[in-house]
Design a protein around this motif. Sequence first.
Motif: not given
Length: 244
Positions: A194, A198-202, A232-233, A236, A241
Motif C-alpha cells: 500500500t 492507494q489511500i487517496s483514490g487508487r 488509513k488503508t 480505503a 474507492t
Amino acid sequence: MTASSEHKRRQEALIKRYGSPAALGAKAKARMLLKRAAWVGVVRGSYLLKRLFDILASAVLLVLLLPVLGLVALAIRLESPGPVLFRQTRVGRWGQLFTMWKLRSMYIDAEARKAALMAQNEMAGGVIFKMKDDPRVTKVGRFIRKTSIDELPQLWNVLRGDMSLVGPRPPVPAEVDEYSLSDRRRLEVIPGITCIWQISGRSEIPFDQQVELDVQYIESQSFWMDLKILLKTVPALLLGTGAY
C-alpha cells in the motif's frame, strides 16, 4: 557562463563562507565525522525498524488470513480453470526484478488478450493499463480486486524482503520502459503493498500524480508515516474507492 566556470564560482563561494576543507581543524573534522556517523545511524536504524515490523506483521497476517485465502482459492477454482495464484515479474528497488504473487482475478488467457484492449486503456498517461469493465476479469476476480484480497499473497513477498508493507507499488518491466527520468524516482525505495495514492483514490489518480505522491513519500518517509498509511488503508479497502 560555462558549466565548469559556474562550478568553480560555486566552489569558491562555499570556501569563502565555510573555509577550505584542508584548513579545518581537528575538532571541526571530528564534529563533521560524528554528524555523518549519526546521520548514517539514523537512516540504517529507520530501515532496520521498518524491516523488523514488516517481518513480524506479514508473518502474523499470513497465519491469521489462511482461512480467508483458502476460501477465496476454492471460489477461484470453482469459477475458472487454472492456477489459483498468479505470478508476475515486477521491478523493485533500483530496478531489481522479482516475482510478485497475487490471487488470480482474471481468466488464464488474460495476458494474450491484453494487446487487443490497449486502445481502451482508461489510465491517464498511458503507462499503466486499467479498465473499469475489463472483460478478462472473472466475477470472483471483481470482488477480490474491489476489496484488494487479491493482493494478500504479497505478504509472502514482504516476508522475503522483495516488498514492504508500505511503499510505491511495484511496476512491471514494460511500464518502466515507458518511464521518464523523473518517473524512475519511484524505484529508489523498496516497493510496497500500500502507498499514499492507494489511500487517496487508487486507480482514479492519474499516473503523473501517482509519481508525485510516491516521491512525496520517499522524501518524507518515517516509521510513523508508515503506520498512518496502514491505518488509513483499512477504511480505503472497506469502501473500495477507486478500485477496479
